[in-house]
Scaffold this motif. Structure first.
Motif, PDB file in Angstrom:
ATOM      1  N   PRO A 271       0.811  -1.240   0.000  1.00 16.37           N
ATOM      2  CA  PRO A 271       0.000   0.000   0.000  1.00 16.37           C
ATOM      3  C   PRO A 271       0.838   1.281   0.000  1.00 16.37           C
ATOM      4  O   PRO A 271       0.586   2.193   0.770  1.00 16.37           O
ATOM      5  CB  PRO A 271      -0.795  -0.135   1.301  1.00 16.37           C
ATOM      6  N   VAL A 272       1.852   1.349  -0.903  1.00 13.50           N
ATOM      7  CA  VAL A 272       2.750   2.512  -0.869  1.00 13.50           C
ATOM      8  C   VAL A 272       3.044   3.064  -2.264  1.00 13.50           C
ATOM      9  O   VAL A 272       3.956   3.861  -2.435  1.00 13.50           O
ATOM     10  CB  VAL A 272       4.084   2.148  -0.161  1.00 13.50           C
ATOM     11  N   GLY A 273       2.273   2.642  -3.285  1.00 12.30           N
ATOM     12  CA  GLY A 273       2.618   2.986  -4.656  1.00 12.30           C
ATOM     13  C   GLY A 273       2.595   4.469  -4.968  1.00 12.30           C
ATOM     14  O   GLY A 273       3.282   4.920  -5.892  1.00 12.30           O
ATOM     15  N   PHE A 274       1.832   5.254  -4.208  1.00 10.68           N
ATOM     16  CA  PHE A 274       1.734   6.688  -4.507  1.00 10.68           C
ATOM     17  C   PHE A 274       3.064   7.415  -4.359  1.00 10.68           C
ATOM     18  O   PHE A 274       3.238   8.501  -4.912  1.00 10.68           O
ATOM     19  CB  PHE A 274       0.699   7.363  -3.595  1.00 10.68           C
ATOM     20  N   HIS A 275       4.008   6.852  -3.612  1.00  7.90           N
ATOM     21  CA  HIS A 275       5.268   7.589  -3.469  1.00  7.90           C
ATOM     22  C   HIS A 275       6.061   7.580  -4.777  1.00  7.90           C
ATOM     23  O   HIS A 275       7.043   8.317  -4.898  1.00  7.90           O
ATOM     24  CB  HIS A 275       6.095   7.060  -2.279  1.00  7.90           C
ATOM     25  N   HIS A 276       5.641   6.773  -5.758  1.00  8.01           N
ATOM     26  CA  HIS A 276       6.215   6.860  -7.103  1.00  8.01           C
ATOM     27  C   HIS A 276       5.463   7.888  -7.947  1.00  8.01           C
ATOM     28  O   HIS A 276       5.853   8.161  -9.079  1.00  8.01           O
ATOM     29  CB  HIS A 276       6.139   5.503  -7.798  1.00  8.01           C
ATOM     30  N   GLN A 277       4.383   8.431  -7.397  1.00  7.64           N
ATOM     31  CA  GLN A 277       3.536   9.357  -8.150  1.00  7.64           C
ATOM     32  C   GLN A 277       3.423  10.713  -7.451  1.00  7.64           C
ATOM     33  O   GLN A 277       2.434  11.417  -7.630  1.00  7.64           O
ATOM     34  CB  GLN A 277       2.145   8.742  -8.332  1.00  7.64           C
ATOM     35  N   LEU A 278       4.440  11.061  -6.678  1.00  5.91           N
ATOM     36  CA  LEU A 278       4.370  12.296  -5.888  1.00  5.91           C
ATOM     37  C   LEU A 278       4.254  13.535  -6.769  1.00  5.91           C
ATOM     38  O   LEU A 278       3.678  14.545  -6.353  1.00  5.91           O
ATOM     39  CB  LEU A 278       5.606  12.414  -4.985  1.00  5.91           C
ATOM     40  N   MET A 279       4.790  13.463  -7.982  1.00  3.53           N
ATOM     41  CA  MET A 279       4.767  14.628  -8.860  1.00  3.53           C
ATOM     42  C   MET A 279       3.553  14.650  -9.779  1.00  3.53           C
ATOM     43  O   MET A 279       3.399  15.561 -10.592  1.00  3.53           O
ATOM     44  CB  MET A 279       6.037  14.654  -9.724  1.00  3.53           C
ATOM     45  N   GLU A 280       2.671  13.660  -9.656  1.00  5.06           N
ATOM     46  CA  GLU A 280       1.542  13.571 -10.580  1.00  5.06           C
ATOM     47  C   GLU A 280       0.316  14.298 -10.041  1.00  5.06           C
ATOM     48  O   GLU A 280      -0.025  14.153  -8.861  1.00  5.06           O
ATOM     49  CB  GLU A 280       1.194  12.103 -10.845  1.00  5.06           C
ATOM     50  N   PRO A 281      -0.379  15.062 -10.900  1.00  6.48           N
ATOM     51  CA  PRO A 281      -1.638  15.678 -10.484  1.00  6.48           C
ATOM     52  C   PRO A 281      -2.734  14.624 -10.431  1.00  6.48           C
ATOM     53  O   PRO A 281      -2.590  13.517 -10.937  1.00  6.48           O
ATOM     54  CB  PRO A 281      -1.905  16.693 -11.598  1.00  6.48           C
ATOM     55  N   GLY A 282      -3.860  14.987  -9.801  1.00 13.18           N
ATOM     56  CA  GLY A 282      -5.013  14.102  -9.800  1.00 13.18           C
ATOM     57  C   GLY A 282      -5.090  13.183  -8.597  1.00 13.18           C
ATOM     58  O   GLY A 282      -6.053  12.440  -8.453  1.00 13.18           O
ATOM     59  N   ILE A 283      -4.063  13.216  -7.737  1.00 12.03           N
ATOM     60  CA  ILE A 283      -4.073  12.408  -6.513  1.00 12.03           C
ATOM     61  C   ILE A 283      -3.995  13.358  -5.332  1.00 12.03           C
ATOM     62  O   ILE A 283      -3.115  14.225  -5.267  1.00 12.03           O
ATOM     63  CB  ILE A 283      -2.885  11.430  -6.474  1.00 12.03           C
ATOM     64  N   ASP A 284      -4.901  13.225  -4.401  1.00  4.66           N
ATOM     65  CA  ASP A 284      -4.955  14.117  -3.243  1.00  4.66           C
ATOM     66  C   ASP A 284      -3.636  14.062  -2.473  1.00  4.66           C
ATOM     67  O   ASP A 284      -3.150  12.983  -2.122  1.00  4.66           O
ATOM     68  CB  ASP A 284      -6.102  13.688  -2.328  1.00  4.66           C
ATOM     69  N   PRO A 285      -3.021  15.224  -2.195  1.00  6.14           N
ATOM     70  CA  PRO A 285      -1.749  15.242  -1.459  1.00  6.14           C
ATOM     71  C   PRO A 285      -1.816  14.535  -0.099  1.00  6.14           C
ATOM     72  O   PRO A 285      -0.816  13.978   0.353  1.00  6.14           O
ATOM     73  CB  PRO A 285      -1.460  16.743  -1.306  1.00  6.14           C
ATOM     74  N   ALA A 286      -2.973  14.566   0.548  1.00  4.18           N
ATOM     75  CA  ALA A 286      -3.091  13.903   1.858  1.00  4.18           C
ATOM     76  C   ALA A 286      -2.857  12.405   1.733  1.00  4.18           C
ATOM     77  O   ALA A 286      -2.202  11.784   2.588  1.00  4.18           O
ATOM     78  CB  ALA A 286      -4.475  14.185   2.456  1.00  4.18           C
ATOM     79  N   TRP A 287      -3.369  11.797   0.663  1.00  6.86           N
ATOM     80  CA  TRP A 287      -3.167  10.358   0.462  1.00  6.86           C
ATOM     81  C   TRP A 287      -1.733  10.054   0.056  1.00  6.86           C
ATOM     82  O   TRP A 287      -1.188   9.002   0.414  1.00  6.86           O
ATOM     83  CB  TRP A 287      -4.166   9.833  -0.560  1.00  6.86           C
ATOM     84  N   LYS A 288      -1.134  10.965  -0.690  1.00  5.25           N
ATOM     85  CA  LYS A 288       0.295  10.798  -0.986  1.00  5.25           C
ATOM     86  C   LYS A 288       1.095  10.798   0.311  1.00  5.25           C
ATOM     87  O   LYS A 288       2.005   9.969   0.507  1.00  5.25           O
ATOM     88  CB  LYS A 288       0.789  11.923  -1.900  1.00  5.25           C
ATOM     89  N   PHE A 289       0.766  11.703   1.207  1.00  4.46           N
ATOM     90  CA  PHE A 289       1.481  11.802   2.486  1.00  4.46           C
ATOM     91  C   PHE A 289       1.314  10.519   3.300  1.00  4.46           C
ATOM     92  O   PHE A 289       2.277   9.995   3.873  1.00  4.46           O
ATOM     93  CB  PHE A 289       0.964  13.002   3.283  1.00  4.46           C
TER      94      PHE A 289
END
Length: 552
Positions: A271-289
């Protein structure tokens, strides 16, 4: 825990054939992928042009797919198949049949995907991101590789289940337990890439749908893409935890600590794939964090592993009379390739882990994102820590499976091969990290930037990469010489399959570690927590999908 009787058991010859079949494909992929890697760094240096109209992204895709997906998957499945046979008992006819079916599905899929790449109909890199579109045969081929790996993994789980049934109330053999954890993690992770290929990319490439949602596709890929790193890494950890202590003549520091480490990797790798998408728009920053926080949780089992390994080394050194803080270092068996080659990989993992922390950190990732720093990080992790461990395992496992011996001459050549790899990777990876800090882009050739001042500033680092890559290719040639010798020409004999014992034989691993309902339940909860709300948000707020463009 492993008793002294089981430590003498040889892998059944029928099981050995299954594992060796996997290794043949794995090391053919190493040879071809390594050649493509050499061509890449030569082209990037600006001193070499590809002949016969071959495209740069064609060789880049070939290198990434063969080295990152095919070499690793085939080797890991072959190694784990042999490890389970060794420690949990000979595979049943049904499990062996599953192993062969998995192997042939993966091989057919590999040939399909490779054919499309080599004919320049799938130059989409190993991440195969939309809106780049490959030929449908490429996607179907990769699907068969994934499905084949599931069948391969099922064979290992079947033998593990049989052992559990025959040994109620006992903890399973440590090496088998580790193999099953890695297989389960792989099956859970590949659900993401299977979903995007089957429901998006394959219908899209067949013309059945006109558009795909690029952000959904990338999110599903990185749901798989980060645990892929741990799928590479955990077999190396198996060797570090269980094999290396036996090789040096020491003991496993703690059986229970090793099992807990692998459980934590299962929980926190997916459950950590968003850290490869930190620069991508369309994903809420809170979930990236939130996913960045979960990513850093993986540091814990990594530190536990480092503590366990160096505790093993120190306790072995003390038993040999070593004094002082680092006296143990001198008494380690540096003349044994089974130890030295994986140990070089262990050391490389220290800066590799530090680079991973940079990649997963929101602010620091902004500096290095999509630069060749990331490529340098991959080459320290999978191409050094993991690959050198795999090669070190091959130096004893291949002769064990083929009924031959690792001779003194081959052992010496193997040590040379390890140091050649270390030197080549030092040149290449350090240069990649430095060029990345200067903004050098990932996945680009020299011609992309022409003679701009920025491109000229990168030239010294690109030349260093070409030097390093050339040395690495020499290392691949040396390994292939050793592998062919050990598989076909080395003297007949019996090579040990080293399986360590826990230092405290009275220690009994808690059976809660094998409560699969508990651990799979927690894993599912973490995945649902990390992905459900942001995934719904991505779909509800999706722009019109991309039509993309073909790569042929």
């Amino acid at each position: 825990m492993i008793n002294s009787v089981s430590a003498k058991v040889k892998v059944d010859p029928k099981d050995a054939k299954v594992s060796m079949a996997h290794f043949y494909v794995a090391f053919i992929a190493l040879a071809l992928g390594g050649l493509m890697g050499l061509l890449q760094v030569l082209v990037r240096s600006g001193k070499f042009e590809l002949p016969l109209g071959i495209g740069y992204y064609e060789i880049l895709t070939t290198h990434g797919v063969l080295m990152g997906l095919i070499l690793t998957t085939f080797f890991i499945m072959g190694f784990q198949y042999a490890a389970v046979s060794k420690t949990a008992g000979t595979h049943s006819n049904a499990a062996r049949r599953a192993g062969w079916i998995g192997f042939w599905l993966m091989t057919i899929g590999t040939l399909m995907a490779a054919a499309m790449i080599l004919t320049n109909k799938a130059s989409v890199l190993y991440t195969f991101y939309a809106p780049l579109q490959a030929h449908w045969i490429f996607y179907l081929g990769l699907t068969l590789v994934v499905v084949g790996s599931w069948v391969d993994g099922a064979a290992q789980i079947m033998t593990y289940a049989k052992w559990r049934k025959n040994n109620p109330g006992k903890p399973s053999p440590l090496l088998t337990f580790m193999a099953v954890i890695n297989t389960v993690m792989w099956i859970v992770a590949t659900l993401g890439v299977a979903s995007t290929v089957l429901f998006q990319l394959l219908p899209w490439s067949l013309g059945l749908v006109d558009r795909v949602d690029v952000l959904v596709s990338r999110t599903l890929f990185w749901y798989f893409g980060h645990p892929l790193v741990y799928f590479w890494l955990l077999p190396a950890y198996m060797a570090w935890y269980v094999v290396i202590p036996k090789v040096i003549g020491g003991k496993i520091f703690s059986d229970s600590l090793a099992r807990l480490t692998f459980i934590l990797f299962l929980l926190f790798s997916v459950p950590v794939g968003f850290h490869h998408q930190l620069m991508e728009p369309g994903i809420d920053p809170a979930w990236k964090f939130i996913q960045v926080i979960l990513t850093f949780m993986v540091v814990i089992p990594s530190l536990m592993t480092a503590f366990s390994l160096f505790a093993t080394f120190e306790r072995y050194g003390r038993s040999k009379g070593a004094k002082g803080l680092f006296g143990w270092f001198k008494v380690l068996p540096w003349n044994d390739a089974r130890f030295t080659v994986p140990f070089i990989g262990m050391v490389a993992f220290i800066p590799a882990g530090a680079g991973g922390i940079v990649n997963a950190s929101n602010q620091m990732d902004q500096v290095v994102h999509n630069t060749i720093w990331v490529t340098g990080h991959f080459h320290l992790t999978v191409a050094t820590a993991v690959l050198l461990t795999f090669l070190g395992v091959s130096y004893w496992l291949v002769p064990h499976l083929t009924g031959r011996k690792l001779t003194k001459s081959m052992n010496k050549l193997a040590i040379i091969q390890g140091w050649v790899w270390f030197i080549g990777m030092t040149f290449m990876s350090v240069a990649m990290h430095l060029e990345g800090l200067l903004g050098g882009p990932r996945r680009s050739s020299f011609s992309t930037y022409g003679n701009s001042q920025q491109a000229l500033d990168w030239i010294p680092y690109q030349i260093a990469q070409a030097v390093g890559g050339s040395i690495l290719f020499i290392g691949i040639i040396l390994f292939l010489i050793i592998f062919i010798n050990l598989a076909f020409f080395a003297p007949k004999g019996e090579e040990e399959f080293p399986v360590g014992e826990a230092e405290n034989l009275e220690e009994k691993a808690p059976l809660v570690f094998e409560n699969w309902k508990l651990w799979l339940g927690i894993t599912a909860v973490l995945i649902l927590f990390a992905y459900t709300v942001p995934f719904i948000d991505i779909i509800q707020n999706a722009p019109i999908g991309s039509k993309g463009f073909k790569t042929w």
